[in-house]
Design a protein around this motif. Structure first.
Motif, PDB file in Angstrom:
ATOM      1  N   ARG A  32     -74.727  10.923  34.467  1.00 20.96           N
ATOM      2  CA  ARG A  32     -75.830  11.148  33.542  1.00 20.96           C
ATOM      3  C   ARG A  32     -75.436  12.270  32.588  1.00 20.96           C
ATOM      4  O   ARG A  32     -74.702  13.188  32.976  1.00 20.96           O
ATOM      5  CB  ARG A  32     -77.139  11.477  34.266  1.00 20.96           C
ATOM      6  CG  ARG A  32     -77.090  12.687  35.128  1.00 20.96           C
ATOM      7  CD  ARG A  32     -78.329  12.854  35.988  1.00 20.96           C
ATOM      8  NE  ARG A  32     -78.474  11.768  36.927  1.00 20.96           N
ATOM      9  CZ  ARG A  32     -77.804  11.700  38.092  1.00 20.96           C
ATOM     10  NH1 ARG A  32     -76.937  12.656  38.414  1.00 20.96           N
ATOM     11  NH2 ARG A  32     -77.967  10.697  38.893  1.00 20.96           N
ATOM     12  N   VAL A  33     -75.888  12.151  31.341  1.00 21.87           N
ATOM     13  CA  VAL A  33     -75.526  13.143  30.332  1.00 21.87           C
ATOM     14  C   VAL A  33     -76.797  13.692  29.694  1.00 21.87           C
ATOM     15  O   VAL A  33     -77.892  13.157  29.879  1.00 21.87           O
ATOM     16  CB  VAL A  33     -74.605  12.523  29.250  1.00 21.87           C
ATOM     17  CG1 VAL A  33     -73.321  12.011  29.875  1.00 21.87           C
ATOM     18  CG2 VAL A  33     -75.315  11.409  28.485  1.00 21.87           C
ATOM     19  N   MET A  34     -76.617  14.752  28.917  1.00 21.88           N
ATOM     20  CA  MET A  34     -77.765  15.423  28.302  1.00 21.88           C
ATOM     21  C   MET A  34     -77.418  15.830  26.872  1.00 21.88           C
ATOM     22  O   MET A  34     -76.350  16.396  26.637  1.00 21.88           O
ATOM     23  CB  MET A  34     -78.103  16.674  29.124  1.00 21.88           C
ATOM     24  CG  MET A  34     -79.186  17.562  28.546  1.00 21.88           C
ATOM     25  SD  MET A  34     -79.391  19.050  29.569  1.00 21.88           S
ATOM     26  CE  MET A  34     -78.355  20.226  28.698  1.00 21.88           C
ATOM     27  N   ILE A  35     -78.306  15.546  25.938  1.00 19.50           N
ATOM     28  CA  ILE A  35     -78.136  16.004  24.562  1.00 19.50           C
ATOM     29  C   ILE A  35     -79.014  17.231  24.350  1.00 19.50           C
ATOM     30  O   ILE A  35     -80.228  17.173  24.576  1.00 19.50           O
ATOM     31  CB  ILE A  35     -78.523  14.915  23.547  1.00 19.50           C
ATOM     32  CG1 ILE A  35     -77.590  13.707  23.657  1.00 19.50           C
ATOM     33  CG2 ILE A  35     -78.475  15.468  22.134  1.00 19.50           C
ATOM     34  CD1 ILE A  35     -77.918  12.599  22.680  1.00 19.50           C
ATOM     35  N   ALA A  36     -78.399  18.329  23.914  1.00 21.90           N
ATOM     36  CA  ALA A  36     -79.159  19.507  23.520  1.00 21.90           C
ATOM     37  C   ALA A  36     -79.620  19.273  22.087  1.00 21.90           C
ATOM     38  O   ALA A  36     -78.814  19.300  21.158  1.00 21.90           O
ATOM     39  CB  ALA A  36     -78.280  20.755  23.613  1.00 21.90           C
ATOM     40  N   PHE A  37     -80.906  19.042  21.912  1.00 21.94           N
ATOM     41  CA  PHE A  37     -81.433  18.564  20.630  1.00 21.94           C
ATOM     42  C   PHE A  37     -82.347  19.617  20.023  1.00 21.94           C
ATOM     43  O   PHE A  37     -83.197  20.191  20.725  1.00 21.94           O
ATOM     44  CB  PHE A  37     -82.205  17.258  20.878  1.00 21.94           C
ATOM     45  CG  PHE A  37     -82.687  16.569  19.639  1.00 21.94           C
ATOM     46  CD1 PHE A  37     -81.802  16.003  18.738  1.00 21.94           C
ATOM     47  CD2 PHE A  37     -84.049  16.468  19.375  1.00 21.94           C
ATOM     48  CE1 PHE A  37     -82.250  15.357  17.607  1.00 21.94           C
ATOM     49  CE2 PHE A  37     -84.513  15.827  18.238  1.00 21.94           C
ATOM     50  CZ  PHE A  37     -83.614  15.274  17.350  1.00 21.94           C
ATOM     51  N   ASP A  38     -82.154  19.881  18.715  1.00 25.79           N
ATOM     52  CA  ASP A  38     -83.055  20.826  18.043  1.00 25.79           C
ATOM     53  C   ASP A  38     -83.644  20.253  16.754  1.00 25.79           C
ATOM     54  O   ASP A  38     -84.281  20.973  15.989  1.00 25.79           O
ATOM     55  CB  ASP A  38     -82.337  22.150  17.768  1.00 25.79           C
ATOM     56  CG  ASP A  38     -81.162  21.994  16.814  1.00 25.79           C
ATOM     57  OD1 ASP A  38     -80.949  20.881  16.287  1.00 25.79           O
ATOM     58  OD2 ASP A  38     -80.446  22.993  16.588  1.00 25.79           O
ATOM     59  N   GLY A  39     -83.404  18.976  16.524  1.00 29.42           N
ATOM     60  CA  GLY A  39     -83.962  18.351  15.323  1.00 29.42           C
ATOM     61  C   GLY A  39     -83.159  18.599  14.069  1.00 29.42           C
ATOM     62  O   GLY A  39     -83.512  18.100  12.992  1.00 29.42           O
ATOM     63  N   SER A  40     -82.078  19.376  14.164  1.00 28.07           N
ATOM     64  CA  SER A  40     -81.249  19.658  12.991  1.00 28.07           C
ATOM     65  C   SER A  40     -80.467  18.410  12.589  1.00 28.07           C
ATOM     66  O   SER A  40     -80.352  17.435  13.354  1.00 28.07           O
ATOM     67  CB  SER A  40     -80.273  20.790  13.305  1.00 28.07           C
ATOM     68  OG  SER A  40     -79.344  20.357  14.281  1.00 28.07           O
ATOM     69  N   PHE A  94     -70.847   6.615  26.263  1.00 27.62           N
ATOM     70  CA  PHE A  94     -71.857   6.879  27.300  1.00 27.62           C
ATOM     71  C   PHE A  94     -72.713   5.655  27.604  1.00 27.62           C
ATOM     72  O   PHE A  94     -73.755   5.786  28.252  1.00 27.62           O
ATOM     73  CB  PHE A  94     -72.752   8.042  26.863  1.00 27.62           C
ATOM     74  CG  PHE A  94     -72.003   9.316  26.589  1.00 27.62           C
ATOM     75  CD1 PHE A  94     -71.352   9.980  27.615  1.00 27.62           C
ATOM     76  CD2 PHE A  94     -71.933   9.835  25.308  1.00 27.62           C
ATOM     77  CE1 PHE A  94     -70.659  11.146  27.371  1.00 27.62           C
ATOM     78  CE2 PHE A  94     -71.239  10.996  25.054  1.00 27.62           C
ATOM     79  CZ  PHE A  94     -70.591  11.654  26.085  1.00 27.62           C
ATOM     80  N   ARG A  95     -72.292   4.501  27.140  1.00 32.64           N
ATOM     81  CA  ARG A  95     -73.118   3.304  27.306  1.00 32.64           C
ATOM     82  C   ARG A  95     -73.354   3.036  28.797  1.00 32.64           C
ATOM     83  O   ARG A  95     -72.440   3.081  29.612  1.00 32.64           O
ATOM     84  CB  ARG A  95     -72.433   2.099  26.645  1.00 32.64           C
ATOM     85  CG  ARG A  95     -73.342   0.904  26.454  1.00 32.64           C
ATOM     86  CD  ARG A  95     -72.780  -0.023  25.410  1.00 32.64           C
ATOM     87  NE  ARG A  95     -72.783   0.611  24.082  1.00 32.64           N
ATOM     88  CZ  ARG A  95     -71.996   0.226  23.087  1.00 32.64           C
ATOM     89  NH1 ARG A  95     -71.122  -0.736  23.278  1.00 32.64           N
ATOM     90  NH2 ARG A  95     -72.068   0.827  21.910  1.00 32.64           N
ATOM     91  N   GLY A  96     -74.612   2.750  29.123  1.00 32.78           N
ATOM     92  CA  GLY A  96     -74.970   2.462  30.509  1.00 32.78           C
ATOM     93  C   GLY A  96     -75.361   3.688  31.321  1.00 32.78           C
ATOM     94  O   GLY A  96     -75.784   3.555  32.460  1.00 32.78           O
ATOM     95  N   LEU A  97     -75.214   4.888  30.734  1.00 29.96           N
ATOM     96  CA  LEU A  97     -75.552   6.125  31.451  1.00 29.96           C
ATOM     97  C   LEU A  97     -76.910   6.649  30.967  1.00 29.96           C
ATOM     98  O   LEU A  97     -77.188   6.599  29.763  1.00 29.96           O
ATOM     99  CB  LEU A  97     -74.493   7.209  31.202  1.00 29.96           C
ATOM    100  CG  LEU A  97     -73.051   6.866  31.562  1.00 29.96           C
ATOM    101  CD1 LEU A  97     -72.151   8.062  31.244  1.00 29.96           C
ATOM    102  CD2 LEU A  97     -72.933   6.493  33.030  1.00 29.96           C
ATOM    103  N   PRO A  98     -77.746   7.166  31.856  1.00 28.28           N
ATOM    104  CA  PRO A  98     -78.967   7.834  31.404  1.00 28.28           C
ATOM    105  C   PRO A  98     -78.609   9.014  30.502  1.00 28.28           C
ATOM    106  O   PRO A  98     -77.696   9.782  30.814  1.00 28.28           O
ATOM    107  CB  PRO A  98     -79.611   8.316  32.711  1.00 28.28           C
ATOM    108  CG  PRO A  98     -79.018   7.460  33.774  1.00 28.28           C
ATOM    109  CD  PRO A  98     -77.622   7.143  33.325  1.00 28.28           C
ATOM    110  N   CYS A  99     -79.302   9.131  29.377  1.00 26.85           N
ATOM    111  CA  CYS A  99     -79.011  10.209  28.422  1.00 26.85           C
ATOM    112  C   CYS A  99     -80.282  11.029  28.199  1.00 26.85           C
ATOM    113  O   CYS A  99     -81.186  10.604  27.477  1.00 26.85           O
ATOM    114  CB  CYS A  99     -78.501   9.609  27.103  1.00 26.85           C
ATOM    115  SG  CYS A  99     -78.045  10.851  25.882  1.00 26.85           S
TER     116      CYS A  99
END
Length: 280
Positions: free
Chosen positions: A162-170, A186-191
């Motif tokens: 599983r991966v994580m995007i640090a998102f700030d809207g920029s 990352f296809r098929g992985l929870p993001c």
């Protein structure tokens, strides 16, 4: 043709870097290029000691020193070649059919800039024992100069679940969401999509856009807005959700953004025990 390029330097993190790059190469369906650069500043091709003659040094001593430098350079090149061979064998064992090997004598940064057009993803190692309060001048310089995604790998690597995007809207992180959605990496992985800040209408709209973009591409995309300081929020969320890889924008270009965002980038690279994918 573009490649996944893996920087091999023979340190304790090289095996993890090789495995990480092989994983990325197979996921992206792109060839793997294993790169070793013998830094010219540490191993000059030929030493010029002539200036010392005027100081009274004996010519035979200068010749002997030059010969030692030349031998040291040859041994370093041979050591680099063996490092590449070991990394190549490891990549083949990981499933990469025909990894390529290249060795350069010069500057790592200049070499990577020269190769940037044939680079889709750069994989570099993080040496925890040398970090201190910094991430290492070489990594930081490369991240600031390159315009391609850079995957910074810790000393141990396992394929992420599983991966994580640090998102700030920029604009950078919105571009990152679009890149993840379109890439097979990352296809098929929870993001997971995580924002640090107030759970207000503006941030909620940004988060909804990111999740919708990923879900439209077939991703399972849990999202969260968590109040608090950015680095702490991201590190805590990563641990609580057992995230295996972090995706985030890298250092900004303006002085203000570099101060606000750059420090977060450095902190995340320094503190994350998992690979960090930096997007430009």
């Amino acid at each position: 043709m573009t490649h996944v390029i893996s920087c091999i330097d023979g340190t304790s993190v090289s095996a993890a870097v090789s495995d990480c790059a092989a994983w990325a190469s197979l996921r992206l369906g792109e060839p793997l290029l294993l790169l070793h650069v013998l830094e010219k500043s540490e191993y000059p091709g030929g030493s010029n000691l002539a200036g010392n003659i005027g100081l009274g040094s004996r010519e035979s001593l200068l010749e002997e020193l030059a010969a030692l430098d030349e031998k040291r350079g040859r041994l370093a090149l041979e050591q680099g070649r063996l490092m590449l061979e070991a990394a190549r064998a490891r990549a083949v064992a990981d499933g990469v059919a025909e990894p390529l090997c290249r060795q350069y004598h010069g500057s790592l940064v200049d070499t990577l800039v020269e190769l940037e057009e044939e680079l889709s993803l750069l994989v570099m190692g993080k040496h925890d024992e040398n970090l201190g309060i910094h991430v290492g001048s070489r990594i930081e310089t490369v991240v600031r100069v390159m315009r391609r995604p850079i995957l910074v790998c810790p000393p141990a690597f396992s394929a992420p679940a599983r991966v994580m995007i640090a998102f700030d809207g920029s604009a950078t992180t919105r571009k990152g969401v679009a890149m993840v959605a379109a890439s097979p990496l990352f296809r098929g992985l929870p993001c997971h999509v995580v924002m640090a800040g107030a759970d207000d209408a503006r941030n909620r709209a940004q988060l909804d856009w990111a999740r919708a973009t990923l879900e439209a591409a077939g991703f399972e995309a849990p999202g969260a807005i968590v109040p608090g300081e950015v680095e702490r929020v991201l590190c805590d969320y990563r641990r609580e959700q057992a995230v295996d890889m972090v995706i985030m924008g890298a250092y900004g270009h303006s002085v203000i953004r570099r101060f606000l965002v750059g420090s977060t980038t450095t902190g995340m690279i320094r503190n994350a025990a998992v690979p960090v994918l930096l997007l430009r």
